[in-house]
Structures are given as structure tokens and as C-alpha cells.
Design a protein around this motif. Sequence first.
Motif, PDB file in Angstrom:
ATOM      1  N   LEU A 141       0.847  -1.197   0.000  1.00 53.01           N
ATOM      2  CA  LEU A 141       0.000   0.000   0.000  1.00 53.01           C
ATOM      3  C   LEU A 141       0.881   1.245   0.000  1.00 53.01           C
ATOM      4  O   LEU A 141       1.568   1.546   0.969  1.00 53.01           O
ATOM      5  CB  LEU A 141      -0.924   0.002   1.220  1.00 53.01           C
ATOM      6  N   ILE A 142       0.861   1.952  -1.115  1.00 48.83           N
ATOM      7  CA  ILE A 142       1.545   3.234  -1.226  1.00 48.83           C
ATOM      8  C   ILE A 142       0.489   4.260  -1.596  1.00 48.83           C
ATOM      9  O   ILE A 142      -0.130   4.167  -2.662  1.00 48.83           O
ATOM     10  CB  ILE A 142       2.670   3.180  -2.271  1.00 48.83           C
ATOM     11  N   THR A 143       0.259   5.186  -0.720  1.00 49.26           N
ATOM     12  CA  THR A 143      -0.818   6.149  -0.913  1.00 49.26           C
ATOM     13  C   THR A 143      -0.457   7.161  -1.998  1.00 49.26           C
ATOM     14  O   THR A 143       0.706   7.286  -2.414  1.00 49.26           O
ATOM     15  CB  THR A 143      -1.112   6.885   0.393  1.00 49.26           C
ATOM     16  N   GLU A 144      -1.477   7.898  -2.416  1.00 47.22           N
ATOM     17  CA  GLU A 144      -1.244   8.942  -3.418  1.00 47.22           C
ATOM     18  C   GLU A 144      -0.283   9.998  -2.894  1.00 47.22           C
ATOM     19  O   GLU A 144       0.576  10.492  -3.627  1.00 47.22           O
ATOM     20  CB  GLU A 144      -2.572   9.586  -3.806  1.00 47.22           C
ATOM     21  N   ALA A 145      -0.421  10.328  -1.602  1.00 44.92           N
ATOM     22  CA  ALA A 145       0.478  11.329  -1.015  1.00 44.92           C
ATOM     23  C   ALA A 145       1.920  10.835  -1.018  1.00 44.92           C
ATOM     24  O   ALA A 145       2.852  11.609  -1.309  1.00 44.92           O
ATOM     25  CB  ALA A 145       0.025  11.663   0.405  1.00 44.92           C
ATOM     26  N   GLU A 146       2.117   9.572  -0.710  1.00 47.87           N
ATOM     27  CA  GLU A 146       3.474   9.008  -0.710  1.00 47.87           C
ATOM     28  C   GLU A 146       4.043   8.981  -2.120  1.00 47.87           C
ATOM     29  O   GLU A 146       5.226   9.293  -2.332  1.00 47.87           O
ATOM     30  CB  GLU A 146       3.452   7.612  -0.105  1.00 47.87           C
TER      31      GLU A 146
END
Length: 439
Positions: free
Chosen positions: A411-416
Motif C-alpha cells: 500500500l503506497i498512498t497517493e500522497a506518498e
Amino acid sequence: MNLASATLTEANGLGWVLVVAAVLVSGLLLAGPTLRRRYPVTWWLLLGFPSVAFRVVQTWRPLMAGCGLAVSRRPALTVVSGLVGKGSPPPQPRVPRRGLMHPTSGGFVLLVRLLPGQVPENFVKAASAMAENWQVHAVRVTSWKPGVVRIVASAADPLAAPRLPKQRGPGQLLRVTVGALETGAAWVLDLRRVPHWLIVGATRSGKSTLINALVAGLAPQPVALVGIDCKGGMELSLYEPRLSALATNREQAVRLLAALVDLTLDRMNVCRAARVRNIWGLPDKERPVPVVVIVDEIAELFLVASRNEKDEAHAAGTALIRLAQLGAALGVFLVVAGQRVGSDLGPGVTALRAQLGGRVCHRVADPGTAEMALGDLNPDALKAAQAITPEQAGTAVLASGDGWERARSHLITEAEAEAVAAEYAHLAPVLSELHVEAL
């Protein structure tokens, strides 16, 4: 007297060994829950694997017989005759011979030699029974070589919460760890080995998360990233600081793809002049930068509503097919993604699919998309993909010519992802061949 003393000493020594062993075992059992929670691999190797290995040994013969995988040593009539005439017990049936069990970080691997007349499909059908008898999460059976199958067991579901390994530096060129496999091993996308990929998945299935993980892994590397997002750049604009070019509508995409084809042909001339078969044969200082082209929502390129759009769609499809055919040797790699990919989009999609050797299928909204992604590679992979539920976001089935696996992306968020793109924006190569300013 000396003999009696020696015997007493040996008995005392053996007693102490037993006491120490009992204390160690008791300590492990008491600390088991904490050890399993904090150090799952250590718990598995010290406690979990030995107990499962004991169950496998104890249940092997009755399990094989119960699953119809044992063969009588004598014909049935001979056995019955012996029982009636002589009262002799029936002979023990022959069971497939198993090799040594090798533990993994969360399961084990076991090779089994088939008996005459058996095929791997017989063991595939018995996989659920094996998992139930051995009390493990899942068992998967694949053909290892003629006459031998490979049994891979997972003690727990490694896809429930895949852990992101710590990576220092950019890592190996064009090789990115994006998640975890069902076996517990790392899910690695290696574009040098499988250069082109098709990624499909419905909304909230994990498709965007996988692309985030891929871009985050490629961003620190000396590669050019090119985006084509005909939904106005809603997805790929997150990475724009790290992109060498971005097309946000079909008109721009056609021009960008044409420029990529020209770039590929120029590299072909360079390789031919240097008498090498691909860019990797060129000296390091002369080797052009690898280009990874990410196409999001491929259907937007192929859907048409007018004659003019039909011409654009045909041009885009032809360019993509040419890139897929020529790009691997010339340092141009394709990652094509979409919610829906079907033959109804036109023959160009089917022709493109044939050039994309790597496939990733998340949960999809229609069976045709899963069929397009996996149907031509492996029917078992197709069934596994169709069994993915909405609760298993991020879980996917990946397949290539080497076989198939269940996996889950980190899980890599949009912010990351946006932060990674900004951090490595200075590494984005300026490719004048792509005419970025004209887009």
C-alpha cells in the motif's frame, strides 16, 4: 564400583539434558504467542514448521489413500482371494514418494514423485485436502518436471498484510519490489526479464496502488518515465515532476506515441551501426536511457465515437503494438493498465495483448477482462483471479510464460507517491526526441 559410578554419571547427565530440553520447550511454548506476533519467521522455524512436518509424515499414507493417490501392490482379485482363503492382511498400498521438506519464511516446499499413471492434475485436486489435514492456510501444487510435482504450503495468509522491505539506494536497474507473493517471497517486477505488462482491475481493486508501487520503485533509478493518461491526467499527474512526458488526452497520446516510435527506430540505427543486437550491448557511456511508458486506462485510447476518433485510435494502437514488438531490445518498456480490456474495443487490443508477456489481474467487473488478461496463458490463473473478492483489495493474480502466482501489492498512498515523485524530480531525463513542449 567404578562401572556403577560411570553408569550413575551417565544417567545424571542424561537427566540434565532432558530437564534442559523440557525447560526450553516449555519456554518456547509459553513465549509462542508473543514470538509469533513479533517474530513470525522465527516462530515458524522453531515451533510451527516442526509440528506441521510431523503432521505431514503422520498423515501422508492415509491422506494419499483417501485422495485416491495410492495404488494397490497386488490386483484387487488377488487381495480378496488372500483375505478369504488365507486370512492374510491386505498389502499396504504404494503411495507417491515424497522428498525432504524445506521450510520457507512462512511455509514449506515439498517435491513428490508420481506413481505410474498419475498426472499433476490428480494432486492439484487434492490440494484442499492437504491443507485441511496439515492445518495450513493453503497448498498449491505445480508441475516441477516430468514425473515430479512441487507442493508449496503457506502456514498463514502472507497476503493479509504484506510487509514492505527496506530498500537502500535505487536497487537493480528496472527491477522493483512491489509487494508479496502468496509463498511469502517478494513480488518483484523485473522489466529486463519480462519487458511489457498488462495490468487490469476494477475501481478500488488495487490497480492504482500497484502502479504507485512501481513508480515509487523506478523513481530513484536512472530511467525515463513517460505517462499516457487520457482521463485528463487524473491518475498519472501525481508523478508529473518525475515524468519526462505526459499526455492527458488522445490527441496528445497519438503524438507522444509516434515520437516514441521514432525514438525506438533511432536507437535501432545506433545498435545496427555498433553491430550489437540491443542497447545493453553498447558501452555504458553510449547506452541511451531506458524509457518506461505507463498507459493508464487503455480503453480511453480505443473507444471511438466518430471517424476522426477511429483514425486516432487506430494510430495509437498501431504505435503501441510497434513499441511492444521493438521496445524490449531498444530500452522501451510498456506498462498498460485499464479497468476494462476486452476484444470489443477492437482488434488492436487483442494484437497488443499478445505482445504483453506479463499480466496482472486484480478483481474485475466483467469476466471478459479477466479472460483477456489471463485466458491465453493459464486456465487455473483465470479461475484464481475470478475468485478474488471485493474485500481482497490489492490482491491479484500475476502470470507470464513462467507460470502464475497470487500476490498483493504494498500500500503506497497517493500522497506518498507524490512525495517520491517530487523527491526524485531532478532525475527525470529531458528527452528532446519526445517533443515534450509540443504536447
